[in-house]
Design a protein around this motif. Structure first.
Motif, short mmCIF file in Angstrom:
data_model
loop_
_atom_site.label_atom_id
_atom_site.label_comp_id
_atom_site.label_asym_id
_atom_site.label_seq_id
_atom_site.Cartn_x
_atom_site.Cartn_y
_atom_site.Cartn_z
N GLY A 13 0.83 -1.19 0.00
CA GLY A 13 0.00 0.00 0.00
C GLY A 13 0.86 1.24 0.00
N PRO A 14 0.30 2.34 0.44
CA PRO A 14 1.05 3.60 0.47
C PRO A 14 2.36 3.44 1.23
CG PRO A 14 -1.25 3.95 1.07
CD PRO A 14 -1.06 2.48 0.99
N SER A 15 3.33 4.23 0.84
CA SER A 15 4.63 4.12 1.50
C SER A 15 4.75 5.17 2.60
CB SER A 15 5.76 4.29 0.50
OG SER A 15 5.63 5.51 -0.18
N VAL A 16 5.49 4.81 3.62
CA VAL A 16 5.70 5.71 4.75
C VAL A 16 7.13 5.60 5.24
CG1 VAL A 16 4.67 3.96 6.30
CG2 VAL A 16 4.95 6.27 7.12
N VAL A 17 7.74 6.75 5.48
CA VAL A 17 9.04 6.74 6.14
C VAL A 17 8.82 7.23 7.56
CG1 VAL A 17 9.71 9.01 5.18
CG2 VAL A 17 11.45 7.48 6.06
N VAL A 18 9.29 6.42 8.50
CA VAL A 18 9.17 6.75 9.93
C VAL A 18 10.53 7.24 10.39
CG1 VAL A 18 8.62 5.87 12.23
CG2 VAL A 18 7.41 4.97 10.23
N ALA A 210 8.43 9.00 0.00
CA ALA A 210 7.31 8.25 0.56
C ALA A 210 6.04 9.08 0.45
CB ALA A 210 7.58 7.90 2.03
N ASP A 211 4.93 8.37 0.51
CA ASP A 211 3.63 9.07 0.51
C ASP A 211 3.40 9.80 1.83
OD1 ASP A 211 2.86 8.03 -2.05
OD2 ASP A 211 2.58 6.10 -1.06
N TRP A 212 3.96 9.23 2.90
CA TRP A 212 3.78 9.79 4.24
C TRP A 212 5.12 9.88 4.94
CZ3 TRP A 212 -0.76 11.69 5.59
CH2 TRP A 212 -1.93 11.17 5.02
N VAL A 213 5.26 10.89 5.76
CA VAL A 213 6.41 11.00 6.66
C VAL A 213 5.86 11.03 8.08
CG1 VAL A 213 8.39 12.39 7.38
CG2 VAL A 213 7.73 12.32 4.95
N VAL A 214 6.34 10.12 8.91
CA VAL A 214 5.93 10.13 10.32
C VAL A 214 7.13 10.54 11.17
CG1 VAL A 214 5.05 8.79 12.27
CG2 VAL A 214 4.20 8.33 9.96
N LEU A 215 6.93 11.58 11.93
CA LEU A 215 8.01 12.09 12.78
C LEU A 215 7.85 11.47 14.16
CD1 LEU A 215 10.39 13.96 12.76
CD2 LEU A 215 8.84 15.91 12.97
N ALA A 216 8.78 10.56 14.49
CA ALA A 216 8.73 9.85 15.78
C ALA A 216 10.14 9.84 16.36
CB ALA A 216 8.22 8.42 15.57
#
Ligand code: GLY
Length: 410
Positions: A13-18, A210-216
Motif C-alpha cells: 500500500g502507500p509508503s511511509v518513512v518513519v 514516501a507518501d507519508w512522513v511520520v516524525l517519531a
C-alpha cells in the motif's frame, strides 16, 4: 532517489518513512506494516534513545500526577491492551518483553509525604479510579523489605511493567519480520514538494521518498531541517538519570521466595512490585525485573541535550531509594545512564496529522513513551491506513499549540 516502496519487493500500500526507531517509531512501523503499508524506519541506533534509559512502568494510575484527564485515559487504554501487545510480540518473535503485571505501591516516607499521597489520591479519584489506601504496616506486609519509617501508601493493583530494552529488541524483530525496512542512519531533513511532505534526507545525503512522513524522533523531532516553522512540534529534551542495581553473583542478596524475601512467584529480589516513593517531597521509583535487578529512577532535569550522569543525580536517587528500601545498599550498582525524554508544553504527546500535508506526528510522549506505545501505534497506523483519526487522538493534535490553525488532512 529510490522510487516509492521500491525496495520492499512485494506489492504494498502507500509508503511511509518513519523518522525514529524508538519504542514509538518501531511500534507504529510494525502496526503500519501489518496494515499493508510499505514502511521504512530511519534511525542510526534503534532503541538507543529515551527508550534505552526508560524504566518501563505501565502505570497510568500512579503517573496521574503528571497527567491531565485525557492523557490519563489514554494511558489506561494503553495499559489495558499491554498484556495482549506484549504476548503478540513474543508470539511473533519468540523474544521476551519482560512484561509483568504486579501492581504499583506508592509509599510515603514521613507525615508530610503522606499528605502528598493524600493529594495524589484525591487526583486519582477525580479521574474515577479507586486506589487502595494502606497503612505503613500494610505496606510492609505487601513489601517486607520496606523501611519501618514508611507511613502509608496507595496500591494500584492493575499497574504493570516491561523491560524497554527487551521490548525494543522484540519490536525491531517483529517490525522487520512484518516487512519494515530499517535504515541505520539518521534522517536530518524532511523534504517538501508542492506543499506536501514527501520524504526525508539521510545524514549521508541519500533521499527517501514516501507518501507519508511520520516524525517519531523523540526530543529531536523539533530539529529536523526542511519543515516550515508552523509544522515543527514543540518538543524539548528533559533529562532523566536512572540506575540499575543487581543482586551479587551469588544470587539475591536479601530476597528470594520465603521469609523476608519476595513473595512466591515474584522476582528473586528485594521487591515484588513497582514501588514509588515520596521522600521528604522528592519522588523516586524502584521497578523490579524478573532477574532480581532493580531499576531506580529518575531525575527530571531541564539541561538541554546534556546526557552526563552526575554525582548529584546518582546521590539523590540512591538517597531516596535507600530511605524506602534500605537493602538496596547491598546490590551492585551495575549501570547509571541518562536519557532525554521528549517534553511538550502540556506534558502530553503530539499525535496525528500536522498542518503540513503528508506529515504525521507521533512524538512528545515525555514520561509515557513506553506506556503509550501500543495505543500510539494503533492511532497512527489507523490514520495512515484509512485517513480517519480515532477520536481518542483528538485531544493530542498539534493544532492545540497554535489555536486557529487547522491540521491538514490527507
Ligand atoms: N516514566 C517515568 C519517567 O519518565 O521517569
Amino acid at each position: 532517489m529510490p522510487a516509492k516502496g521500491a525496495d520492499m519487493g512485494t506489492p504494498a500500500g502507500p509508503s511511509v518513512v518513519v523518522i525514529g526507531g524508538g519504542v514509538i517509531g518501531l511500534s507504529l512501523a510494525w502496526r503500519a506494516a501489518q496494515r499493508g503499508l510499505s514502511v521504512t524506519v530511519a534511525d542510526p541506533d534503534p532503541g538507543k534513545g529515551a527508550s534505552y534509559a526508560a524504566a518501563g512502568m505501565i502505570t497510568p494510575v500512579s503517573e496521574a500526577a503528571y497527567a491531565e484527564r485525557e492523557l490519563y485515559q489514554l494511558g489506561v487504554a494503553a495499559q489495558q491492551q499491554y498484556a495482549a501487545f506484549a504476548a503478540e510480540l513474543t508470539g511473533a518473535t519468540g523474544l521476551p518483553t519482560g512484561y509483568r503485571q504486579a501492581g504499583t505501591l506508592q509509599v510515603a516516607w514521613d507525615i508530610d509525604d503522606l499528605a502528598v499521597l493524600g493529594e495524589f489520591r484525591a487526583l486519582q479519584e477525580s479521574f474515577g479510579v479507586t486506589v487502595q489506601p494502606l497503612t505503613g504496616r500494610q505496606c510492609r506486609a505487601a513489601e517486607p523489605l520496606l523501611d519501618p519509617s514508611v507511613r502509608g501508601g496507595l496500591l494500584a493493583p492493575d499497574d504493570a511493567s516491561v523491560d524497554p530494552r527487551l521490548l525494543t529488541s522484540a519490536l525491531l524483530m517483529a517490525a522487520t519480520g512484518a516487512g519494515v525496512r530499517l535504515i541505520r542512519s539518521a534522517a536530518v531533513e524532511v523534504t517538501v514538494t508542492g506543499g506536501r511532505a514527501d520524504g526525508a534526507v539521510l545524514a549521508d545525503g541519500t533521499g527517501l521518498r514516501a507518501d507519508w512522513v511520520v516524525l517519531a524522533a523523540g526530543w529531536r523531532s523539533g530539529s529536523l531541517a526542511g519543515l516550515p516553522p508552523e509544522a515543527v512540534p514543540p518538543v524539548r529534551p528533559v533529562k532523566g538519570q536512572i540506575l540499575r542495581l543487581r543482586p551479587g553473583p551469588g544470587g539475591p542478596v536479601l530476597g528470594g521466595p520465603g521469609p523476608g524475601g519476595s513473595a512466591p512467584g515474584g522476582p528473586p529480589g528485594l521487591l515484588t512490585r513497582t514501588v514509588r516513593g515520596v521522600v521528604q517531597g522528592s519522588s523516586v521509583y524502584l521497578v523490579p525485573r524478573e532477574s532480581g535487578e532493580l531499576v531506580v529512577g529518575a531525575t527530571q532535569e531541564e539541561m538541554g541535550s546534556d546526557t552526563r550522569v552526575t554525582a548529584g543525580g546518582v546521590w539523590e536517587l540512591l538517597r531516596d531509594a535507600r530511605a524506602i528500601v534500605p537493602g538496596i545498599t547491598e546490590l551492585e550498582l551495575a549501570e547509571a545512564v541518562a536519557g532525554l525524554r521528549p517534553g511538550t508544553p502540556d506534558n502530553a504527546p503530539v499525535l496525528g496529522p500536522s498542518c503540513l500535508p503528508g506529515l504525521v506526528l507521533a512524538t512528545g510522549h515525555f514520561r509515557a513513551g513506553v506506556l503509550l506505545a501500543p495505543v500510539t501505534a494503533d492511532l497512527i497506523s489507523g490514520y495512515l491506513a484509512t485517513g480517519e483519526l480515532d477520536e481518542r487522538a483528538a485531544p493530542f493534535g498539534p493544532g492545540r499549540f497554535s489555536p486557529g490553525r487547522q491540521e491538514a488532512r490527507r
